[in-house]
Every structure is written in C-alpha cells, then in structure tokens.
Design a protein around this motif. Structure first.
Motif, mmCIF file in Angstrom:
data_model
loop_
_atom_site.group_PDB
_atom_site.id
_atom_site.type_symbol
_atom_site.label_atom_id
_atom_site.label_comp_id
_atom_site.label_asym_id
_atom_site.label_seq_id
_atom_site.Cartn_x
_atom_site.Cartn_y
_atom_site.Cartn_z
ATOM 1 N N CYS A 1 0.852 -1.204 0.000
ATOM 2 C CA CYS A 1 0.000 0.000 0.000
ATOM 3 C C CYS A 1 0.888 1.255 0.000
ATOM 4 O O CYS A 1 1.684 1.458 0.918
ATOM 5 C CB CYS A 1 -0.922 0.010 1.219
ATOM 6 N N PRO A 2 0.755 2.103 -1.032
ATOM 7 C CA PRO A 2 1.687 3.236 -1.180
ATOM 8 C C PRO A 2 1.654 4.226 -0.019
ATOM 9 O O PRO A 2 2.643 4.906 0.248
ATOM 10 C CB PRO A 2 1.229 3.925 -2.463
ATOM 11 N N THR A 3 0.517 4.337 0.655
ATOM 12 C CA THR A 3 0.398 5.346 1.710
ATOM 13 C C THR A 3 0.334 4.735 3.112
ATOM 14 O O THR A 3 0.078 5.449 4.081
ATOM 15 C CB THR A 3 -0.891 6.180 1.499
ATOM 16 N N ALA B 1 -1.970 2.815 4.231
ATOM 17 C CA ALA B 1 -3.351 3.005 4.705
ATOM 18 C C ALA B 1 -3.907 1.773 5.418
ATOM 19 O O ALA B 1 -4.831 1.890 6.215
ATOM 20 C CB ALA B 1 -4.252 3.376 3.526
ATOM 21 N N ILE B 2 -3.337 0.597 5.109
ATOM 22 C CA ILE B 2 -3.826 -0.603 5.812
ATOM 23 C C ILE B 2 -2.986 -0.687 7.090
ATOM 24 O O ILE B 2 -1.896 -1.257 7.123
ATOM 25 C CB ILE B 2 -3.685 -1.871 4.940
ATOM 26 N N CYS C 1 -6.081 6.439 2.461
ATOM 27 C CA CYS C 1 -6.289 5.607 1.256
ATOM 28 C C CYS C 1 -6.411 6.503 0.012
ATOM 29 O O CYS C 1 -7.179 7.470 -0.005
ATOM 30 C CB CYS C 1 -7.539 4.755 1.433
ATOM 31 N N ILE C 2 -5.678 6.138 -1.039
ATOM 32 C CA ILE C 2 -5.658 6.954 -2.266
ATOM 33 C C ILE C 2 -7.042 7.014 -2.914
ATOM 34 O O ILE C 2 -7.405 7.988 -3.561
ATOM 35 C CB ILE C 2 -4.590 6.406 -3.248
ATOM 36 N N CYS D 1 -7.325 3.625 -6.591
ATOM 37 C CA CYS D 1 -6.093 2.843 -6.490
ATOM 38 C C CYS D 1 -6.515 1.387 -6.322
ATOM 39 O O CYS D 1 -7.550 1.108 -5.720
ATOM 40 C CB CYS D 1 -5.310 3.319 -5.272
ATOM 41 N N ASP E 1 -3.823 -1.083 -5.809
ATOM 42 C CA ASP E 1 -2.584 -1.810 -5.520
ATOM 43 C C ASP E 1 -2.789 -2.971 -4.552
ATOM 44 O O ASP E 1 -2.227 -4.043 -4.727
ATOM 45 C CB ASP E 1 -1.513 -0.855 -4.961
ATOM 46 N N CYS E 2 -3.592 -2.752 -3.502
ATOM 47 C CA CYS E 2 -3.756 -3.841 -2.520
ATOM 48 C C CYS E 2 -4.414 -5.049 -3.162
ATOM 49 O O CYS E 2 -4.246 -6.177 -2.709
ATOM 50 C CB CYS E 2 -4.517 -3.373 -1.279
HETATM 51 S S1 SF4 Z 1 -6.599 1.222 -2.464
HETATM 52 FE FE1 SF4 Z 1 -5.477 -0.234 -1.186
HETATM 53 S S2 SF4 Z 1 -3.306 0.004 -1.764
HETATM 54 FE FE2 SF4 Z 1 -4.397 1.768 -2.567
HETATM 55 S S3 SF4 Z 1 -4.122 3.320 -0.957
HETATM 56 FE FE3 SF4 Z 1 -6.115 2.302 -0.555
HETATM 57 S S4 SF4 Z 1 -5.634 0.657 0.883
HETATM 58 FE FE4 SF4 Z 1 -3.693 1.355 -0.019
#
Ligand code: SF4
Ligand code: B12
Ligand code: SF4
Length: 249
Positions: free
Chosen positions: A98-100, A102-103, A114-115, A141, A143-144
């Motif tokens: 997760c780029p930020t 957030a998890i 979260c993006i 986003c 990515d996760c």
């Molecule tokens: S969508 Fe998933 S990977 Fe992307 S910022 Fe949110 S929690 Fe993180």
C-alpha cells in the motif's frame, strides 16, 4: 474505465429480481450495489460469497477480489449459506505494498490515508504530506488488490459497459491535465469520474505532475495552469511547481 459500473450492475440485479418474480410470484425485494448504507462486505462474507481479506475487501477463491458485490434484499424464505472462514494465511502483501500505509493493521484501513478516498471522496486538496506517496494515480487505487495472490488469474471483464473509452488507459498526465472543462464533461459523461467535478479532477493529475521527473513539458503544463483561480487547483499547481524547483509564482 467504463460507464458508472454500479449503475450497470444495479440494472442487471433489477432484471434478475424481476425474472425471479416471474418464477416465484410477487415477493418483496430491493436491489443494492454501493448505493445505500449496507455493510456489503460483511453481509457477503456471512452469506458464504467469500471472506474479508486483510485489505478489508471481499475475496473468493474463484474470482479474487476484482468484482463488485451486489445484493437483492428479499423476504423470500431462502436457506442460509455458511460463512467462509478466510484464506489469507500469513500473507501480508496488501499491507506491504500500500503506497500510503493506509492498511494500518490487518483488516483495518485508515480511509484518510487511502488513495481511493484522497482522489475520489475528499473534496478539498490532498494533504501535502501524502502527495509524494500518491505517485501518478489520478482516480482511485487498486494496488492492494493487484498484488494479492488471489487475483493472480484475474482477467478483464467482457462486459461492453466496462470497456475502456476515449483511450483513457493510454493518456499521459500532461494530456489529462490539459483537458478543458468541456472536454472533461464530454469524456466523463456517464462515468463515475464525472461526479468528482472538474476542479478535483484537475488537482489529481497536478499532484502526479508534481511527482513526475522534472522536464520542460511538465513544468510548462503546470505553468499554463497558474492562471487558474480556483483555490484548490491553484494551491496544488504551486506545490507541484515547487517540486520542480519553480518558486517564482
Ligand atoms: S486502495 Fe489499497 S493500496 Fe491503494 S491506498 Fe487504498 S488501501 Fe492502499
Ligand atoms: C466507505 C467505503 C470505502 C472507503 C473506506 C474503505 C475501508 N476499507 O474502510 C474508501 C473510500 C477508502 C474506499 C476505498 C475503496 N473501495 Co470502497 N467502499 C466503501 C463502502 C461505501 C462502505 C464500507 C463501510 O465502511 N461500511 C461500513 C462499515 C461499518 O462496515 P464494514 O467495513 O463492513 O464493517 C463491518 C464489519 O467488518 C464489522 N467490523 C468492522 N470493524 C469492526 C471492529 C470490531 C471490533 C468488530 C467487533 C466488528 C467490526 O462490523 C461492521 C458492521 O457490520 C462500501 C460499499 C458498502 N455499502 O459496503 C465500498 C466497497 C467496500 N468499496 C469497494 C471498492 C471496490 C473500493 C476500492 C477498491 C475502490 C478503488 N479502486 O479505488 C478501494 C479499496 C480500498 C480498501 N482497501 O478498502 C467495493 C469492494 C468490492 C470487494 N470485492 O470487496 C465496495 C463493497 C463497493 C461495491 N459494492 O463495489 N471504500
Ligand atoms: S494480499 Fe494477502 S493478506 Fe492481503 S487480502 Fe490478499 S491474500 Fe489476504
């Protein structure tokens, strides 16, 4: 990026509910998909459709997580299915990628980081400290989900409504950032993106351009937007220019 996919799904569910009515006779029902305060992931997991992954989304063995749950709430006396116990095991890939960050712990997303929230739901500018972490993502986003082993075999949907329009999967940030309000409205009509509005839309690629490698093209695209008086866009454009060492504005 296709049409407003939740609307498409809701229409399909409505047709399915009507077909059921032809078979079982009149019954009470209402269809949902991301359309009402209903704990969809929790309900789906309890209904045996999969389990809540550590990224908090619904996963199942066959489909991974790259699908949207939809529901028909009904008063039909149906037999109950068993809940799935979950198959994440010791995997932590979604937390790691997760780029930020957030998890914040397994099964817990801090939506403020979260993006998806930052680029779609947040009406104001993305907080400065988080901007460098957004990279070049302009709307949501995944990515996760993309790094989740259960999505390894996911294939693009065959639904025409989900097909890419206006070559949106192959446009540079500079091109997106150059769209006029009319172009935005024409190209995003019928898409969920339309709802975020032109100014939020412009401020997202502005963040991406701030994160891009410095080049004459990037700096020139940002400079051309210095005339924007809308406060959120103006502030993000100045921030982005500062990332490229341009402070005169
Ligand atoms: S969508 Fe998933 S990977 Fe992307 S910022 Fe949110 S929690 Fe993180
Ligand atoms: C708010 C929301 C967001 C927020 C917050 C997400 C989050 N993880 O918290 C933001 C904007 C960040 C977001 C982002 C995304 N979302 Co969203 N989101 C929602 C929405 C509208 C509501 C979820 C919610 O908060 N419900 C309220 C809470 C209270 O319910 P809950 O989380 O299920 O919690 C229950 C249990 O877990 C339990 N519980 C929870 N905490 C605790 C704690 C304790 C102590 C206990 C005992 C119990 C417990 O009790 C709760 C009540 O039953 C749902 C649609 C819906 N109506 O469900 C979509 C939904 C979850 N999102 C979806 C999607 C696709 C996304 C994104 C991938 C979009 C994108 N590409 O950018 C990202 C993914 C980010 C991520 N990893 O979660 C899909 C998920 C599809 C799937 N396969 O699961 C949904 C289902 C919408 C849909 N129908 O398509 N989302
Ligand atoms: S990446 Fe790993 S931990 Fe995260 S949801 Fe997928 S299987 Fe579970």
């Amino acid at each position: 990026m296709g049409r407003d996919y939740h609307k498409v799904l809701r229409n399909r569910l409505q047709r399915l509910a009507e077909k059921l009515e032809e078979v079982v006779g009149a019954y009470g029902y209402r269809v949902f998909t991301d359309s009402a305060p209903l704990a969809e992931v929790s309900l789906a997991a309890q209904a045996g459709l999969g389990w809540r992954g550590k990224h908090t989304l619904l996963l199942n063995r066959e489909g991974g997580s790259l699908f949207f749950p939809g529901e028909i709430l009904t008063d039909l006396p149906l037999p109950a299915d068993e809940a799935d116990s979950g198959h994440c095991g010791r995997c932590t890939r979604c937390l790691d990628v997760c780029p930020t960050g957030a998890i914040v712990e397994p099964y817990t997303v801090d939506a403020r980081r979260c993006i998806s929230y930052l680029t779609i739901e947040l009406k104001s500018a993305i907080p400065e400290a988080l901007r460098p972490l957004i990279g070049n993502r302009v709307y949501g986003c995944d990515d996760c989900q993309l790094y989740c082993p259960w999505n390894r075999f996911a294939v693009p949907a065959q639904e025409a409504d989900f097909a890419v329009r206006h070559g949106l999967d192959n446009l540079s940030l500079v091109e997106l950032f150059g769209w006029s309000e009319v172009q935005f409205q024409q190209r995003m009509a019928g898409s969920a993106i339309y709802r975020i509005g032109y100014h939020k839309w412009l401020s997202n690629p502005a963040v991406g351009l701030g994160n891009a490698p410095t080049s004459a093209e990037v700096v020139s695209a940002l400079r051309q937007r210095l005339e924007m008086t809308e406060p959120m866009v103006a502030e993000v454009v100045r921030w982005a220019l500062r990332q490229h060492g341009v402070t005169e504005s």
